[in-house]
Scaffold this motif. Structure first.
Motif, PDB file in Angstrom:
ATOM      1  N   MET A  70       0.777  -1.280  -0.082  1.00  0.00           N
ATOM      2  CA  MET A  70       0.219  -0.032  -0.080  1.00  0.00           C
ATOM      3  C   MET A  70       0.826   1.193   0.075  1.00  0.00           C
ATOM      4  SD  MET A  70      -1.135  -0.348   3.941  1.00  0.00           S
ATOM      5  CE  MET A  70      -1.197  -2.011   4.001  1.00  0.00           C
ATOM      6  N   THR A  71       0.362   2.432  -0.351  1.00  0.00           N
ATOM      7  CA  THR A  71       1.073   3.735  -0.130  1.00  0.00           C
ATOM      8  C   THR A  71       1.546   3.678   1.086  1.00  0.00           C
ATOM      9  OG1 THR A  71      -0.897   5.144  -0.117  1.00  0.00           O
ATOM     10  CG2 THR A  71       0.006   4.467  -2.222  1.00  0.00           C
ATOM     11  N   PRO A  72       2.764   4.632   1.583  1.00  0.00           N
ATOM     12  CA  PRO A  72       3.157   4.902   2.934  1.00  0.00           C
ATOM     13  C   PRO A  72       2.085   5.529   3.750  1.00  0.00           C
ATOM     14  CG  PRO A  72       4.897   5.141   1.199  1.00  0.00           C
ATOM     15  CD  PRO A  72       3.555   5.149   0.538  1.00  0.00           C
ATOM     16  N   TRP A  73       1.244   6.722   3.073  1.00  0.00           N
ATOM     17  CA  TRP A  73       0.279   7.369   3.541  1.00  0.00           C
ATOM     18  C   TRP A  73      -0.761   6.468   3.864  1.00  0.00           C
ATOM     19  CZ3 TRP A  73       2.613   8.713  -0.964  1.00  0.00           C
ATOM     20  CH2 TRP A  73       1.700   8.222  -2.170  1.00  0.00           C
ATOM     21  N   THR A  74      -1.018   5.554   3.183  1.00  0.00           N
ATOM     22  CA  THR A  74      -2.333   4.809   3.576  1.00  0.00           C
ATOM     23  C   THR A  74      -1.958   3.795   4.718  1.00  0.00           C
ATOM     24  OG1 THR A  74      -3.232   4.480   1.131  1.00  0.00           O
ATOM     25  CG2 THR A  74      -3.901   2.637   2.673  1.00  0.00           C
ATOM     26  N   HIS A  75      -0.806   3.317   4.891  1.00  0.00           N
ATOM     27  CA  HIS A  75      -0.316   2.661   5.986  1.00  0.00           C
ATOM     28  C   HIS A  75      -0.310   3.254   7.136  1.00  0.00           C
ATOM     29  CE1 HIS A  75       2.337   0.549   8.748  1.00  0.00           C
ATOM     30  NE2 HIS A  75       2.050  -0.502   8.013  1.00  0.00           N
ATOM     31  N   GLU A  76       0.023   4.740   7.241  1.00  0.00           N
ATOM     32  CA  GLU A  76       0.126   5.565   8.339  1.00  0.00           C
ATOM     33  C   GLU A  76      -1.388   5.889   8.747  1.00  0.00           C
ATOM     34  OE1 GLU A  76       1.529   9.881   9.343  1.00  0.00           O
ATOM     35  OE2 GLU A  76       1.985   8.939   7.565  1.00  0.00           O
ATOM     36  N   GLU A  77      -2.354   5.975   7.807  1.00  0.00           N
ATOM     37  CA  GLU A  77      -3.712   6.202   8.099  1.00  0.00           C
ATOM     38  C   GLU A  77      -4.361   5.148   8.871  1.00  0.00           C
ATOM     39  OE1 GLU A  77      -7.911   6.961   5.905  1.00  0.00           O
ATOM     40  OE2 GLU A  77      -6.190   7.007   4.866  1.00  0.00           O
ATOM     41  N   LEU A  78      -4.362   3.893   8.091  1.00  0.00           N
ATOM     42  CA  LEU A  78      -4.924   2.828   8.710  1.00  0.00           C
ATOM     43  C   LEU A  78      -4.320   2.103   9.932  1.00  0.00           C
ATOM     44  CD1 LEU A  78      -5.820   0.944   5.402  1.00  0.00           C
ATOM     45  CD2 LEU A  78      -7.094   2.528   6.655  1.00  0.00           C
ATOM     46  N   ALA A  79      -3.056   2.288  10.092  1.00  0.00           N
ATOM     47  CA  ALA A  79      -2.338   1.773  11.105  1.00  0.00           C
ATOM     48  C   ALA A  79      -2.775   2.418  12.425  1.00  0.00           C
ATOM     49  CB  ALA A  79      -1.017   1.543  10.968  1.00  0.00           C
ATOM     50  N   THR A 107       9.733   1.717   3.220  1.00  0.00           N
ATOM     51  CA  THR A 107      10.352   2.859   2.979  1.00  0.00           C
ATOM     52  C   THR A 107      10.405   3.303   1.473  1.00  0.00           C
ATOM     53  OG1 THR A 107      12.750   1.940   2.764  1.00  0.00           O
ATOM     54  CG2 THR A 107      11.893   2.685   5.175  1.00  0.00           C
ATOM     55  N   THR A 108      10.887   4.241   1.046  1.00  0.00           N
ATOM     56  CA  THR A 108      11.122   4.416  -0.348  1.00  0.00           C
ATOM     57  C   THR A 108      12.072   3.623  -0.989  1.00  0.00           C
ATOM     58  OG1 THR A 108      10.524   6.880  -0.001  1.00  0.00           O
ATOM     59  CG2 THR A 108      11.768   6.350  -1.992  1.00  0.00           C
ATOM     60  N   THR A 109      13.121   3.242  -0.233  1.00  0.00           N
ATOM     61  CA  THR A 109      14.176   2.280  -0.524  1.00  0.00           C
ATOM     62  C   THR A 109      13.618   1.012  -0.933  1.00  0.00           C
ATOM     63  OG1 THR A 109      15.899   3.681   0.630  1.00  0.00           O
ATOM     64  CG2 THR A 109      16.654   1.491  -0.201  1.00  0.00           C
ATOM     65  N   ASP A 110      12.651   0.561  -0.104  1.00  0.00           N
ATOM     66  CA  ASP A 110      12.144  -0.726  -0.221  1.00  0.00           C
ATOM     67  C   ASP A 110      11.205  -0.697  -1.454  1.00  0.00           C
ATOM     68  OD1 ASP A 110      13.051  -1.612   2.432  1.00  0.00           O
ATOM     69  OD2 ASP A 110      11.178  -0.747   3.265  1.00  0.00           O
ATOM     70  N   LEU A 111      10.471   0.355  -1.630  1.00  0.00           N
ATOM     71  CA  LEU A 111       9.711   0.317  -3.008  1.00  0.00           C
ATOM     72  C   LEU A 111      10.482   0.431  -4.239  1.00  0.00           C
ATOM     73  CD1 LEU A 111       6.973   2.935  -1.714  1.00  0.00           C
ATOM     74  CD2 LEU A 111       6.653   0.306  -1.811  1.00  0.00           C
ATOM     75  N   ASP A 112      11.729   1.130  -3.981  1.00  0.00           N
ATOM     76  CA  ASP A 112      12.665   1.179  -5.154  1.00  0.00           C
ATOM     77  C   ASP A 112      13.238  -0.258  -5.470  1.00  0.00           C
ATOM     78  OD1 ASP A 112      12.251   3.886  -5.593  1.00  0.00           O
ATOM     79  OD2 ASP A 112      14.083   4.573  -4.669  1.00  0.00           O
ATOM     80  N   GLU A 139      -3.148   2.503  -7.485  1.00  0.00           N
ATOM     81  CA  GLU A 139      -2.188   3.484  -6.703  1.00  0.00           C
ATOM     82  C   GLU A 139      -0.934   2.945  -6.062  1.00  0.00           C
ATOM     83  OE1 GLU A 139      -2.236   7.487  -4.247  1.00  0.00           O
ATOM     84  OE2 GLU A 139      -3.726   5.955  -3.839  1.00  0.00           O
ATOM     85  N   ALA A 140      -1.361   1.699  -5.301  1.00  0.00           N
ATOM     86  CA  ALA A 140      -0.195   1.054  -4.503  1.00  0.00           C
ATOM     87  C   ALA A 140       0.581   0.281  -5.751  1.00  0.00           C
ATOM     88  CB  ALA A 140      -0.797   0.061  -3.674  1.00  0.00           C
ATOM     89  N   ALA A 141      -0.051  -0.362  -6.673  1.00  0.00           N
ATOM     90  CA  ALA A 141       0.752  -1.084  -7.485  1.00  0.00           C
ATOM     91  C   ALA A 141       1.681  -0.315  -8.469  1.00  0.00           C
ATOM     92  CB  ALA A 141      -0.392  -1.918  -8.521  1.00  0.00           C
ATOM     93  N   ARG A 142       1.215   1.075  -8.721  1.00  0.00           N
ATOM     94  CA  ARG A 142       2.202   1.746  -9.461  1.00  0.00           C
ATOM     95  C   ARG A 142       3.310   2.230  -8.954  1.00  0.00           C
ATOM     96  NH1 ARG A 142      -2.814   3.885 -12.187  1.00  0.00           N
ATOM     97  NH2 ARG A 142      -3.367   4.956 -10.442  1.00  0.00           N
ATOM     98  N   GLN A 143       3.551   1.972  -7.511  1.00  0.00           N
ATOM     99  CA  GLN A 143       4.801   2.229  -6.812  1.00  0.00           C
ATOM    100  C   GLN A 143       5.795   1.352  -7.230  1.00  0.00           C
ATOM    101  OE1 GLN A 143       3.721   3.768  -2.438  1.00  0.00           O
ATOM    102  NE2 GLN A 143       2.842   1.610  -3.025  1.00  0.00           N
ATOM    103  N   VAL A 144       5.384   0.038  -7.567  1.00  0.00           N
ATOM    104  CA  VAL A 144       6.449  -1.050  -7.922  1.00  0.00           C
ATOM    105  C   VAL A 144       6.220  -1.103  -9.386  1.00  0.00           C
ATOM    106  CG1 VAL A 144       6.602  -3.349  -7.815  1.00  0.00           C
ATOM    107  CG2 VAL A 144       5.866  -2.071  -5.569  1.00  0.00           C
ATOM    108  N   ALA A 158     -13.008  -3.204  -0.098  1.00  0.00           N
ATOM    109  CA  ALA A 158     -12.273  -2.051   0.775  1.00  0.00           C
ATOM    110  C   ALA A 158     -11.114  -2.507   1.232  1.00  0.00           C
ATOM    111  CB  ALA A 158     -13.435  -1.641   1.818  1.00  0.00           C
ATOM    112  N   HIS A 159     -11.001  -3.594   1.747  1.00  0.00           N
ATOM    113  CA  HIS A 159      -9.986  -4.296   2.378  1.00  0.00           C
ATOM    114  C   HIS A 159      -8.713  -4.218   1.517  1.00  0.00           C
ATOM    115  CE1 HIS A 159      -7.183  -7.399   4.239  1.00  0.00           C
ATOM    116  NE2 HIS A 159      -7.958  -7.444   5.383  1.00  0.00           N
ATOM    117  N   PRO A 160      -7.575  -3.741   2.289  1.00  0.00           N
ATOM    118  CA  PRO A 160      -6.203  -3.315   1.267  1.00  0.00           C
ATOM    119  C   PRO A 160      -5.654  -4.517   0.569  1.00  0.00           C
ATOM    120  CG  PRO A 160      -6.162  -2.357   3.592  1.00  0.00           C
ATOM    121  CD  PRO A 160      -7.479  -3.299   3.771  1.00  0.00           C
ATOM    122  N   GLN A 161      -6.284  -5.714   1.021  1.00  0.00           N
ATOM    123  CA  GLN A 161      -5.415  -6.929   0.279  1.00  0.00           C
ATOM    124  C   GLN A 161      -6.461  -7.052  -0.860  1.00  0.00           C
ATOM    125  OE1 GLN A 161      -4.817 -10.586   2.550  1.00  0.00           O
ATOM    126  NE2 GLN A 161      -3.084  -9.608   3.631  1.00  0.00           N
TER     127      GLN A 161
END
Length: 359
Positions: A70-79, A107-112, A139-144, A158-161
């Motif tokens: 997921m995007t970092p901001w989604t993780h932050e919001e849902l966590a 992190t950004t390095t992980d996504l890279d 949106e999450a997939a486009r990070q990779v 709705a579930h992130p998976q």
């Protein structure tokens, strides 16, 4: 200087000579085009529609569970407002079950690092389509999956998976909607359905699944929740397979089966199609004729994703029907482990399984 004079006979001679040279030029241009087509990598044969012998070109399929991507901001919001139990399909939430590892924060390095891996699928493995699991939509997939891919056909959950696809640029496709009946209890994952090269002799209908976890081996008729849910899911996939066979469309089913299919395939499905005892022979039963499946990992040794991989059997797999197998007799299995330089990164406990199918 005197102007040249042409007799009728001379006119006919020059006209004939011009026509011969024109035909030769056309033949040369045509041979050049086909030579260039033959020199292209097989994965790009779709530019010309078929191989030079006229048979449909092949396809390379992959499946990859990217573990709560997921995007970092989604993780932050849902966590920040996680729930103690696994959320249902209609819940936009993350679990924070005591004693269990929470969804990873990348992190950004992980996504890279994940993006480099996705790029290898395209540039080195010539993959046409990747079935994705545990990815929170496009949106999450486009990070990779950055350059050279389109991400689409994700299930409406709705579930992130979520389950969906990454398709190589230039490969025509059509989203066919969700296989919603695969969510048998309101907490399971629906299937994603896509057609590649729709309406052509090369068409392949593909179903991506992420089946119920927890029933990796043994009969499905046990009084054990995960096995009961998986037993309900198997006839849903079988009905999808049987319908494609009746339609005469080549098919593939791929994803995270959460099942040791090498062991499962040794045992019969049992007499009751609505309550099968095992998975593979329920789907590959020649009912209707042509409902026969081949499995990518059949006979393949387990290849770990990295040095920390503790698994020894595949649960990610690719299944194809006899129609697709017969038109692609040259098949190459591959696994794409993570690079040593990414050791210690937060990537995934799964890595891609790949099956290249060629005439």
């Amino acid at each position: 200087m005197m102007a040249a004079r042409f007799t009728p006979r001379g006119d006919r001679f020059l006209t004939s000579l011009f026509a011969c040279r024109l035909r030769a030029a056309v033949r040369l241009a045509a041979s050049t085009v086909f030579a260039l087509a033959a020199a292209l990598p097989v994965a790009h044969a779709g530019l010309f529609g078929s191989n030079r012998n006229g048979s449909p070109a092949g396809v390379t399929l992959a499946t990859w569970n990217i573990a709560w991507l997921m995007t970092p901001w989604t993780h932050e919001e849902l966590a920040a407002r996680c729930v103690r139990q696994q959320p249902g399909s209609r819940e936009r939430a993350l679990p924070c079950t005591p004693g269990r590892t929470p969804p990873p924060r990348r992190t950004t390095t992980d996504l890279d690092a994940l993006a480099r891996h996705a790029d290898l699928l395209r540039t080195r493995e010539d993959v046409d389509l990747v079935a994705l699991q545990e990815v929170d939509g496009p949106e999450a997939a486009r990070q990779v999956f950055r350059q050279g891919w389109r991400v689409d056909c994700f299930v409406q959950r709705a579930h992130p998976q979520k389950v969906g696809f990454a398709v190589r640029d230039g490969v025509p496709y059509r989203c066919n909607g969700d296989l919603t009946t695969l969510d048998v209890d309101g907490t399971s994952r629906a299937g994603a359905d896509i057609s590649l090269w729709p309406g052509t002799p090369r068409e392949v209908r593909v179903l991506a699944v992420h089946l119920k976890s927890g029933c990796f081996t043994g009969k499905l008729d046990r009084s054990f929740g995960p096995c009961q849910r998986l037993q309900q899911q198997v006839p849903v996939v079988e009905a999808w397979i049987d319908q494609r066979v009746r339609e005469g469309v080549a098919l593939a089913v791929l994803g995270d089966f959460n099942r040791h299919l090498a062991k499962d395939a040794r045992f019969p499905a049992g007499p009751d199609e609505t309550a099968p005892l095992n998975v593979i022979q329920a789907w590959s039963d020649q009912q209707p004729p042509g409902a026969e499946l081949l499995r990518a990992t059949d006979g393949q040794p387990y290849l770990p994703c990295d040095a920390e991989d503790t698994h020894n059997q595949y649960i990610d797999d690719i299944l194809i029907d006899r129609r697709l197998a017969d038109r692609n007799r040259n098949r190459r299995f591959a696994r794409l482990p993570y690079e040593a330089r990414d050791q210690g990164r937060t990537l995934s406990d799964h890595c891609p399984v790949i099956w290249s199918l060629r005439p």
